[in-house]
Design an enzyme around this catalytic site. Sequence first.
Site, PDB file in Angstrom:
ATOM      1  N   HIS A  53     -19.727  38.518  16.525  1.00 19.96           N
ATOM      2  CA  HIS A  53     -20.705  39.194  17.368  1.00 19.96           C
ATOM      3  C   HIS A  53     -22.113  38.861  16.891  1.00 19.96           C
ATOM      4  CE1 HIS A  53     -20.767  41.927  13.968  1.00 19.96           C
ATOM      5  NE2 HIS A  53     -19.573  42.417  14.243  1.00 19.96           N
TER       6      HIS A  53
HETATM    7  P1  TYD Z   1     -16.309  45.997  13.928  1.00 20.92           P
HETATM    8  O1  TYD Z   1     -17.722  45.932  14.412  1.00 20.92           O
HETATM    9  O2  TYD Z   1     -15.256  45.470  14.839  1.00 20.92           O
HETATM   10  O3  TYD Z   1     -16.163  45.305  12.504  1.00 20.92           O
HETATM   11  P2  TYD Z   1     -16.565  43.818  12.080  1.00 20.92           P
HETATM   12  O4  TYD Z   1     -17.329  43.221  13.195  1.00 20.92           O
HETATM   13  O5  TYD Z   1     -17.453  43.992  10.911  1.00 20.92           O
HETATM   14  O6  TYD Z   1     -15.321  43.098  11.766  1.00 20.92           O
HETATM   15  O7  TYD Z   1     -16.015  47.507  13.570  1.00 20.92           O
HETATM   16  C1  TYD Z   1     -14.710  48.007  13.312  1.00 20.92           C
HETATM   17  C2  TYD Z   1     -14.639  49.458  13.765  1.00 20.92           C
HETATM   18  O8  TYD Z   1     -15.526  50.281  13.024  1.00 20.92           O
HETATM   19  C3  TYD Z   1     -15.006  49.637  15.220  1.00 20.92           C
HETATM   20  O9  TYD Z   1     -14.136  50.607  15.765  1.00 20.92           O
HETATM   21  C4  TYD Z   1     -16.409  50.199  15.198  1.00 20.92           C
HETATM   22  C5  TYD Z   1     -16.459  50.938  13.883  1.00 20.92           C
HETATM   23  N1  TYD Z   1     -17.773  50.925  13.262  1.00 20.92           N
HETATM   24  C6  TYD Z   1     -18.521  52.090  13.189  1.00 20.92           C
HETATM   25  O10 TYD Z   1     -18.110  53.159  13.670  1.00 20.92           O
HETATM   26  N2  TYD Z   1     -19.738  52.058  12.584  1.00 20.92           N
HETATM   27  C7  TYD Z   1     -20.236  50.914  12.048  1.00 20.92           C
HETATM   28  O11 TYD Z   1     -21.367  50.915  11.469  1.00 20.92           O
HETATM   29  C8  TYD Z   1     -19.470  49.696  12.134  1.00 20.92           C
HETATM   30  C9  TYD Z   1     -19.980  48.403  11.564  1.00 20.92           C
HETATM   31  C10 TYD Z   1     -18.250  49.753  12.741  1.00 20.92           C
END
Ligand code: TYD
Length: 139
Positions: A53
């Site tokens: 992303h």
């Molecule tokens: P995600 O953004 O998919 O993780 P990454 O891109 O780092 O692999 O996030 C995983 C889950 O955690 C998703 O359900 C959203 C949640 N989340 C939060 O609630 N707060 C946050 O600050 C972040 C980064 C994720």
Amino acid sequence: MGYVNDVNVLQFKQNGDQRGHLVVVEGNKDIPFSIARIFYIYGSDREVVRGCHANRRSEFVLINVSGTSKVKVMDGKAEKVIVLDKPHMGVYLPEMVWKEMYDFSEDSVLLCIASEVYDPSEYIRDYAEYLKEIGMKDE
Ligand code: TYD
């Protein structure tokens, strides 16, 4: 908007003595923004690719406080891979670069320091949409 060219590897001072090491990361000093949020990623297998992303507003510093991983950043033109393999190094990621984290070691704990609190609406999770927003066409 940020570019791959603005992605910087940061080396932090190790305050070490016979008791071990201590690394300090202060906002607006050791990293170029005020810290609004931290989270950390662990328990990801080697074959897992995370991130995938871009963020419209958030800047990040990523630090593998334990173990190793790789971070690929792209901006529609350039790309770069940074290997995070020391607890006293980090990588600064500006806003609006596409990022992917992968090749996690079993003991990887990837600390993510962000300039903004969580707001899912500032995440672009679709690469075609990302290219559109930065004014590039999907090939
Ligand atoms: P995600 O953004 O998919 O993780 P990454 O891109 O780092 O692999 O996030 C995983 C889950 O955690 C998703 O359900 C959203 C949640 N989340 C939060 O609630 N707060 C946050 O600050 C972040 C980064 C994720």
